[in-house]
Scaffold this active site. Structure first.
Site, PDB file in Angstrom:
ATOM      1  N   ALA A   1       0.983  -1.406  -0.035  1.00  0.00           N
ATOM      2  CA  ALA A   1       0.013   0.062   0.168  1.00  0.00           C
ATOM      3  C   ALA A   1       0.916   1.261  -0.022  1.00  0.00           C
ATOM      4  O   ALA A   1       2.007   1.173   0.157  1.00  0.00           O
ATOM      5  CB  ALA A   1      -0.998   0.027   1.321  1.00  0.00           C
TER       6      ALA A   1
ATOM      7  N   GLY B   1       0.562  -5.210   0.759  1.00  0.00           N
ATOM      8  CA  GLY B   1      -0.574  -5.142  -0.302  1.00  0.00           C
ATOM      9  C   GLY B   1      -0.501  -5.428  -1.392  1.00  0.00           C
ATOM     10  O   GLY B   1      -1.175  -5.910  -2.278  1.00  0.00           O
TER      11      GLY B   1
ATOM     12  N   GLU C   1       4.066  -5.587   7.087  1.00  0.00           N
ATOM     13  CA  GLU C   1       3.096  -4.770   7.718  1.00  0.00           C
ATOM     14  C   GLU C   1       3.355  -4.807   9.222  1.00  0.00           C
ATOM     15  O   GLU C   1       3.381  -3.639   9.860  1.00  0.00           O
ATOM     16  CB  GLU C   1       1.663  -5.184   7.469  1.00  0.00           C
ATOM     17  CG  GLU C   1       1.259  -4.776   6.186  1.00  0.00           C
ATOM     18  CD  GLU C   1       1.188  -5.686   5.244  1.00  0.00           C
ATOM     19  OE1 GLU C   1       1.943  -6.857   5.454  1.00  0.00           O
ATOM     20  OE2 GLU C   1       0.564  -5.714   4.139  1.00  0.00           O
TER      21      GLU C   1
END
Ligand code: 3H9
Length: 682
Positions: A63, A102, A125
């Protein structure tokens, strides 16, 4: 069709290419492009299958972190994934570089994955205080199994293409350089089933029977590494949900946990640290044409603990190192220690015997400084004494080739004074490594008044090459890190005299998140470092301990007593020395609470940080935070001292300093009065 996503057809295969430098992160533009691209390819009657690939150096690296915490824009990633899974035409992800976060989650929403062996696939993450929020915790265990998924989400460490194939994360490996052709051929196979990862329940069902033990064991085995962090536990809970709940419910649970972490201070701190680390590499006012000089060989002066550790960094990066000592015995000992360190690593299976030999073959031990004549970079790691350093640099000036970088590993001394002992101060720089130098990530790069910008640029590039995080400091006593540390040390000592005990101070700082407290650290380092019986004035507790023969862990007695396994217990001898010393000074000992201990250890450091900033010794507050995170074990989930101070409230910090009798640094006083912050992150 979109500035960042391109759609072309090759026969009946559609190729969707993301081109969004630097790392193809899933920005709103990219998500919009993907939504439109998949819709168009699915609607196109000429298209039978779709390949998703990325231009540039990498597959989607995750992301777009810079969008976090801002109002949502563009297509939702979840909707894009649902549309991909529901596609009536098979979608094949073609992976090179890094498929992270992501990015890997998008690949997991494809029906198949093809990767080159050099690709790295992972869910990092957790390093940002988060968990994979786009189905990663639910889909990954369905492909790789629960144990492997647990490892990947809690460590954040990616796996290579070959391992990914063996775990079932990718379906086929493509030869390097033939990714697109291989992925197209794969997609073009007739009768390719539309397999959705969400439906592949065998591996999660297999874990059902012994799930309770499996998760309990995993938590126990990793408790130390995860201490203080919120995100690892949330990641584990999500993998548990993948085992115990239907896919849709697991996804909803993941979403809820993700939002909880995203809104918390730990993730904010870790995201800040991610950008701070990259920012530290940027030097204000460095001209764009300051290209790094080539560094292909390194000389190191001193084969002690520091010199040896420094050498290992370069050997690991494949650079030849010439290491110099004054006595054969010290040289032999230094080389033997390097070998032993590598052999220990090999014994743990993290390196092969051939790797050990390859590294040792790059090392040339010598007793002659003259052998450094051809080195591109020379790092001095001798005793911390100005006269000795000046003498060494004077000699280097005669020996080193023109243009060679002359670096000092000093941790306190004036680099400009060292530079002045040469005829080429522009080539001199400080490279302050932290002990153990082959392990600690920080490199404090000390920019002298006359250090050439190209030399500085070379130091930064070299740091990156050897896997260090570099932060630039100006010339001041102790630079950024030790200058601030000395304030903490002074307070820790004062607290002992005023009423605290070593174990209390250490516990408070350990509970805050440091790997150990100041007295444990002193015992580990050795109390007699820099102390000598001849010159001891008995002016500090440390002097008194040394005078009484206490040396720390090395002789089993220091602030604590140690048994053969290095377990520590409070030392009655040290306590008596502390009590007597306090009495001698007329100090009435009192109960000191944990809050006072924490504030007195940390607030003065922040005050010093404010002075360092105002003097321009650090370019920005976040550089100070990087120094503390990577050099001194400041818990990254608290973002570094300056970030932490901002979140404490600078008015509170300033008031505390005043209460404890400190003069508040003008910058801190000003920001506190204005309601401002050091980092702009509140
Ligand atoms: C996520 O995916 C959450 C999802 O689960 C949930 C969705 C709902 N975003 O490191 P470099 C920039 S969380 C924005 O120097 P390298 C970086 O700041 C994300 N920017 O290069 C730098 O900018 P600048 C999970 C990013 O070759 C430039 O790219 N993913 C992002 O040494 C070059 O970076 C991660 O945590 C990003 N995601 O290493 C991966 N990534 O040039 C994080 C990088 O202005 N990224 N930038 O300073 C990395 O680990 C490394 O950057 C990577 C490249 C290995 C990719």
């Amino acid at each position: 069709m979109s500035p960042t996503v391109d759609l072309t057809n090759d026969g009946d295969i559609a190729v969707l290419t993301i081109d969004s430098p630097p790392v193809n992160a899933l920005s709103a533009d990219v998500r919009d492009g993907l939504a439109a691209g998949f819709a168009a390819a699915i609607a196109d009657p000429l298209v039978r299958a779709i390949v998703l690939i990325c231009a540039g150096r990498t597959f989607i690296a995750g992301a777009d972190i810079s969008e976090f915490g801002k109002p949502p824009r563009g297509a939702s990633l979840h909707q894009v994934q649902l549309d991909m899974e529901a596609s009536p035409k098979p979608i094949v992800a073609a992976i090179h570089g890094t498929a992270l976060g992501g990015g890997l989650e998008v690949a997991l929403a494809c029906h198949y994955r093809v990767a080159v062996p050099s690709a790295k696939l992972g869910l990092p993450e957790v390093k940002l205080g988060l968990l994979p929020g786009a189905g990663g915790t639910q889909r990954l265990p369905r492909l790789v199994g629960v144990e492997q998924a647990l490892k990947m989400v809690t460590s954040g460490v990616p796996i290579g293409g070959k391992a990914a194939l063996s775990f079932g994360l990718v379906d086929e490996l493509a030869p390097e350089g033939e990714l697109l052709a291989t992925a197209k051929a794969f997609a073009g196979r007739s009768g390719l089933a539309l397999i959705q990862v969400r439906d592949r329940n065998e591996k999660v069902e297999a874990a059902h029977a012994n799930a309770v033990t499996l998760f309990a064991d995993f938590r126990k085995a990793n408790a130390r590494a995860m201490r203080g962090f919120e995100a690892p536990e949330a990641n584990i809970k999500c993998i548990e949900a993948a085992v115990n709940l239907p896919f849709a419910d697991g996804l909803a649970f993941e979403r809820e946990q993700f939002m909880h972490l995203m809104n918390g201070l730990q993730s904010k701190a870790q995201r800040y640290a991610f950008f701070a680390e990259r920012m530290a590499n940027k030097i204000d006012g460095l001209p764009a044409d300051a290209k790094p000089l080539p560094v292909e060989s390194v000389g190191i002066i001193g084969a002690g603990t520091m010199g040896g550790g420094i050498a290992m960094n370069f050997l690991n990066a494949g650079l030849p190192v010439t290491i110099v000592e004054t006595k054969q015995e010290a040289l032999d000992r230094g080389v033997a220690t390097i070998r032993k360190n590598y052999e220990n690593t090999a014994a743990k299976g993290r390196m092969t015997a051939a790797d050990v030999e390859a590294r040792m073959a790059l090392l040339t031990p010598t007793l002659s400084l003259e052998d450094l004549g051809q080195a591109d970079m020379i790092i001095e790691a001798v005793f911390e004494n100005m006269d000795i350093k000046k003498e060494v640099f004077g000699k280097l000036d005669r020996i080193a080739k023109p243009g060679a970088i002359l670096a000092s590993n000093t941790s306190y001394l004036n680099v400009d004074e060292i530079a002045a002992s040469t005829s080429r101060p522009e080539s001199v720089i400080g490279l302050h490594f932290f002990s153990p130098a082959n392990v600690m990530r920080l490199l404090e790069v000390v920019r002298g008044a006359r250090t050439d910008v190209q030399v500085l640029a070379t130091a930064m590039a070299t740091a990156k090459r050897i896997g260090k995080v570099a932060a630039v400091s100006g010339v001041c006593h102790g630079f950024i890190g030790n200058r601030m540390l000395s304030l903490r040390q002074q307070q820790a000592q004062a607290l002992l005299l005023e009423g605290a005990l070593p174990e209390q101070v250490d516990r408070v700082l350990y509970d805050f998140g440091f790997p150990m407290g100041p007295f444990q650290m002193s015992d580990l380092a050795g109390l007699d470092i820099g102390w000598s019986a001849d010159t001891s004035k008995g002016a500090t507790i440390r002097d008194r301990l040394c005078e009484a023969g206490l040396r720390g862990q090395k002789n089993g007695h220091g602030f604590y007593d140690y048994d053969a396994q290095r377990n520590r217990v409070p030392s009655p001898v040290a306590e008596k020395i502390i009590f007597d010393f306090a009495a001698e000074k007329g100090i009435q000992r009192r109960d000191i609470d944990d809050t006072e201990i924490l504030e007195r250890c940390l607030y003065p450091m922040i005050n010093e940080g404010a002075l360092i900033l105002a003097e321009g010794m650090a370019q920005r507050a976040s550089d100070i935070d990087i120094v503390w995170i990577y050099g001194y074990g400041w818990p990254v989930y608290r973002g570094g001292p300056m970030f932490w101070a901002d979140h404490q409230g600078l008015a509170k910090v300033a008031a505390g300093l005043t209460r404890y009798g400190f003069e508040v640094a003008p910058l801190l006083a000003k920001l506190a009065a204005e309601g401002g912050s050091f980092t702009g992150q509140v």
